[in-house]
Design a protein around this motif. Structure first.
Motif, PDB file in Angstrom:
ATOM      1  N   UNK A  34       0.766  -1.118   0.163  1.00  0.00           N
ATOM      2  CA  UNK A  34      -0.035   0.036  -0.051  1.00  0.00           C
ATOM      3  C   UNK A  34       0.919   0.972   0.154  1.00  0.00           C
ATOM      4  N   UNK A  35       1.027   1.880  -0.930  1.00  0.00           N
ATOM      5  CA  UNK A  35       1.875   3.190  -1.186  1.00  0.00           C
ATOM      6  C   UNK A  35       1.202   4.309  -0.649  1.00  0.00           C
ATOM      7  N   UNK A  36       0.096   4.252  -0.296  1.00  0.00           N
ATOM      8  CA  UNK A  36      -0.855   5.707   0.040  1.00  0.00           C
ATOM      9  C   UNK A  36      -0.830   5.743   1.604  1.00  0.00           C
ATOM     10  N   UNK A  37      -0.018   5.147   2.424  1.00  0.00           N
ATOM     11  CA  UNK A  37      -0.267   5.316   3.956  1.00  0.00           C
ATOM     12  C   UNK A  37       1.124   5.537   4.395  1.00  0.00           C
ATOM     13  N   UNK A  38       1.011   5.932   5.758  1.00  0.00           N
ATOM     14  CA  UNK A  38       2.393   6.340   6.356  1.00  0.00           C
ATOM     15  C   UNK A  38       2.839   5.217   7.040  1.00  0.00           C
ATOM     16  N   UNK A  39       2.187   4.395   7.351  1.00  0.00           N
ATOM     17  CA  UNK A  39       2.724   3.121   8.069  1.00  0.00           C
ATOM     18  C   UNK A  39       1.630   2.196   8.267  1.00  0.00           C
ATOM     19  N   UNK A  40       2.025   0.837   8.426  1.00  0.00           N
ATOM     20  CA  UNK A  40       1.117  -0.362   8.533  1.00  0.00           C
ATOM     21  C   UNK A  40       1.742  -1.067   9.796  1.00  0.00           C
ATOM     22  N   UNK A  41       0.785  -1.445  10.823  1.00  0.00           N
ATOM     23  CA  UNK A  41       0.910  -2.383  11.827  1.00  0.00           C
ATOM     24  C   UNK A  41       0.179  -3.547  11.707  1.00  0.00           C
ATOM     25  N   UNK A  42       1.188  -4.517  11.492  1.00  0.00           N
ATOM     26  CA  UNK A  42       0.667  -6.201  11.328  1.00  0.00           C
ATOM     27  C   UNK A  42       0.725  -6.994  12.528  1.00  0.00           C
ATOM     28  N   UNK A  43       0.972  -6.244  13.414  1.00  0.00           N
ATOM     29  CA  UNK A  43       1.263  -6.842  14.863  1.00  0.00           C
ATOM     30  C   UNK A  43       2.594  -6.994  15.032  1.00  0.00           C
ATOM     31  N   UNK A  44       3.239  -8.197  14.632  1.00  0.00           N
ATOM     32  CA  UNK A  44       4.772  -8.485  14.861  1.00  0.00           C
ATOM     33  C   UNK A  44       5.789  -8.050  13.863  1.00  0.00           C
ATOM     34  N   UNK A  45       4.907  -7.294  12.816  1.00  0.00           N
ATOM     35  CA  UNK A  45       5.806  -6.769  11.691  1.00  0.00           C
ATOM     36  C   UNK A  45       5.323  -5.493  11.454  1.00  0.00           C
ATOM     37  N   UNK A  46       5.750  -4.461  11.111  1.00  0.00           N
ATOM     38  CA  UNK A  46       5.686  -3.007  10.942  1.00  0.00           C
ATOM     39  C   UNK A  46       6.346  -2.617   9.871  1.00  0.00           C
ATOM     40  N   UNK A  47       5.691  -1.672   9.268  1.00  0.00           N
ATOM     41  CA  UNK A  47       6.468  -0.888   8.300  1.00  0.00           C
ATOM     42  C   UNK A  47       5.862   0.370   7.819  1.00  0.00           C
ATOM     43  N   UNK A  48       6.958   1.306   7.528  1.00  0.00           N
ATOM     44  CA  UNK A  48       6.709   2.860   7.459  1.00  0.00           C
ATOM     45  C   UNK A  48       6.956   3.432   6.125  1.00  0.00           C
ATOM     46  N   UNK A  49       6.477   4.250   5.770  1.00  0.00           N
ATOM     47  CA  UNK A  49       7.016   5.140   4.437  1.00  0.00           C
ATOM     48  C   UNK A  49       8.198   5.696   4.592  1.00  0.00           C
ATOM     49  N   UNK A  50       8.885   6.880   3.949  1.00  0.00           N
ATOM     50  CA  UNK A  50       9.898   7.213   3.851  1.00  0.00           C
ATOM     51  C   UNK A  50      10.179   8.377   5.080  1.00  0.00           C
ATOM     52  N   UNK A  51      11.420   8.584   5.742  1.00  0.00           N
ATOM     53  CA  UNK A  51      12.027   9.632   6.261  1.00  0.00           C
ATOM     54  C   UNK A  51      10.966   9.826   7.592  1.00  0.00           C
ATOM     55  N   UNK A  52      10.539  10.993   7.571  1.00  0.00           N
ATOM     56  CA  UNK A  52       9.621  11.511   8.895  1.00  0.00           C
ATOM     57  C   UNK A  52       8.576  10.421   9.081  1.00  0.00           C
ATOM     58  N   UNK A  53       7.954   9.567   8.248  1.00  0.00           N
ATOM     59  CA  UNK A  53       6.937   8.729   8.547  1.00  0.00           C
ATOM     60  C   UNK A  53       7.362   7.671   9.779  1.00  0.00           C
ATOM     61  N   UNK A  54       8.777   7.530   9.824  1.00  0.00           N
ATOM     62  CA  UNK A  54       9.379   6.601  10.787  1.00  0.00           C
ATOM     63  C   UNK A  54       9.270   7.325  12.275  1.00  0.00           C
ATOM     64  N   UNK A  55       9.050   8.923  12.297  1.00  0.00           N
ATOM     65  CA  UNK A  55       8.443   9.312  13.442  1.00  0.00           C
ATOM     66  C   UNK A  55       7.109   8.767  13.822  1.00  0.00           C
ATOM     67  N   UNK A  56       6.417   8.957  12.839  1.00  0.00           N
ATOM     68  CA  UNK A  56       4.870   8.559  13.142  1.00  0.00           C
ATOM     69  C   UNK A  56       4.855   7.011  13.661  1.00  0.00           C
ATOM     70  N   UNK A  57       5.630   6.052  13.047  1.00  0.00           N
ATOM     71  CA  UNK A  57       5.598   4.752  13.527  1.00  0.00           C
ATOM     72  C   UNK A  57       6.132   4.592  14.792  1.00  0.00           C
ATOM     73  N   UNK A  58       7.191   5.435  15.163  1.00  0.00           N
ATOM     74  CA  UNK A  58       7.714   5.235  16.588  1.00  0.00           C
ATOM     75  C   UNK A  58       6.774   5.745  17.733  1.00  0.00           C
TER      76      UNK A  58
END
Length: 319
Positions: A145-169
Motif C-alpha cells: 500500500x503506497x498511500x499510507x504512512x505506516x502499517x501495523x501487522x502486529x509482529x511486523x510493522x512498516x513505514x513510508x519514507x523518512x519522517x513517517x518513521x517518527x509516526x511509526x515510533x
C-alpha cells in the motif's frame, strides 16, 4: 501492556548504505530517559564500521547478537534496496528474533530487508512511495500500500519514507506506554502528536499548497475545540471551502473522513485524561465532546477494543 520495571530493549539494525535519518529516528525517540523506559543498541551485521548513505558511516559496538537481546528491532532504509539483498546471516537473525516474539519494524526501504525474510508475505506493508512498485514487483505476495504512512501487522510493522518513521515510533509508544507518553515524546521532537497510519504519504500535486496549509490550520482549530459541537459544515466553513471539497481533500490528507478524524481525536483526548487525571468516565466524556459515559464506552471499545476502565488500569500514571 502494563509498564514493567525492566527497560524495553530496542535494537536499530544498520546495514550497508543505511540512511542517516532512518537510523537516527528510532535511536533518538527511544533513547533512555526518565520518561522513556527503553534501552537502545545500534548494531550491524558485525561489530565495527558500517558505510552508510550520504557520506556517513556508523561505528557499531554490537553485531547480530543484539537481535536476540531486543524486544523490538528497527530496520532503517538503505540505498539501492531493489538491487541489493541483505546478507543471509541478517535474514536468519531476523527470523530467529521474530520466532522468539520480537517485533520487527522497517522504516522506509528497510521494508525490502524485512520482505527478504518472507514475514511480509500475504500481509499489508508500505515503503517509500518511490519504491512501492519495486517492492511489489520483487515480492508479489506482499499487499503493498503506497498511500499510507505506516502499517501495523502486529509482529511486523512498516513505514513510508523518512519522517513517517517518527509516526511509526510514536504509534509504537502509544501501544507500549499510552497516549500521554507518546504526546510527551512528540512535543520533545517538535513533531505532530498523531498522524494516523492511513494518512496519505504526500498531497497530490494538483492541489495548491495553500489549501493544504489551510486544512492543517483547521485540524489544529478543531483539536482546541473537541469539547464543543463540531460538524462537517463547521469544519468546511473554517477552511473556507465547500463541505464536499473539504470531505474529499480531508480523506486524501488523513485517510479518514472529517468526522471519523474528530471521533479519533476525541478518543485520544479521553485516553490522555484517563492516564493523567482522576476524572470519572462521565466527566471525561463531557470534556472531550462525547456527552455521556455510555457514548464514550461505545466508541472507545469500537476504536481501541477495550473499555475506558481497562485502559486506565493499564496506563494510569503511578500504576
Amino acid at each position: 501492556m502494563p509498564v514493567s520495571s525492566r527497560l524495553r530493549r530496542v535494537a536499530v539494525l544498520v546495514l550497508e548504505g543505511a540512511k542517516p535519518l532512518d537510523v537516527g529516528i528510532p535511536a533518538q525517540v527511544f533513547t533512555t530517559r526518565a520518561s522513556m523506559p527503553y534501552e537502545v543498541r545500534v548494531c550491524g551485521a558485525a561489530p565495527g564500521l558500517v558505510t552508510g548513505a550520504d557520506g556517513l558511516s556508523y561505528s557499531v559496538a554490537d553485531g547480530l547478537d543484539a537481535l536476540a537481546w531486543a524486544d523490538i528491532v528497527f530496520i532503517p532504509g538503505h540505498r539501492n534496496p531493489d538491487r541489493d539483498d541483505p546478507p543471509p546471516a541478517v535474514v536468519e537473525a531476523l527470523l530467529a528474533a521474530h520466532e522468539r516474539g520480537t517485533r520487527l519494524a522497517a522504516i522506509s526501504t528497510g521494508a525490502f530487508t524485512l520482505a527478504a525474510t518472507g514475514l511480509l508475505d500475504g500481509r499489508r506493508a508500505t515503503t517509500h512511495w518511490h519504491y512501492a512498485r519495486a517492492l511489489a514487483a520483487k515480492h508479489p505476495s506482499i499487499k503493498v500500500d503506497e498511500n499510507v504512512l505506516f502499517v501495523d501487522e502486529g509482529s511486523v510493522l512498516t513505514s513510508a519514507g523518512a519522517a513517517s518513521g517518527i509516526d511509526l515510533c510514536l504509534h509504537i509508544l502509544r501501544g507500549d506506554l499510552g497516549v500521554a507518553a507518546s504526546n510527551h515524546a512528540a512535543r520533545r521532537l517538535v513533531a505532530a502528536p498523531y498522524r494516523s497510519g492511513g494518512q496519505a504519504q504526500y498531497v497530490p500535486r494538483s492541489v495548491p499548497e495553500p489549501l493544504g496549509e489551510r486544512f492543517a490550520a483547521t485540524r489544529e482549530w478543531a483539536l482546541r475545540r473537541l469539547g464543543e459541537p463540531l460538524t462537517l459544515e463547521m469544519l468546511a466553513r473554517h477552511a473556507a471551502v465547500s463541505p464536499r471539497t473539504f470531505s474529499r481533500r480531508f480523506v486524501e490528507d488523513t485517510g479518514y473522513t472529517p468526522m471519523q478524524w474528530v471521533m479519533r481525536a476525541r478518543i485520544d483526548a479521553a485516553r490522555e485524561l484517563l492516564e493523567r487525571s482522576q476524572h470519572s468516565v462521565e466527566q471525561i466524556a463531557a470534556e472531550v465532546g462525547l456527552g455521556t459515559g455510555a457514548n464514550l464506552r461505545l466508541h472507545f471499545r469500537r476504536i481501541l477494543g477495550t473499555t475506558p476502565t481497562q485502559y486506565r488500569r493499564t496506563f494510569a500514571q503511578g500504576t
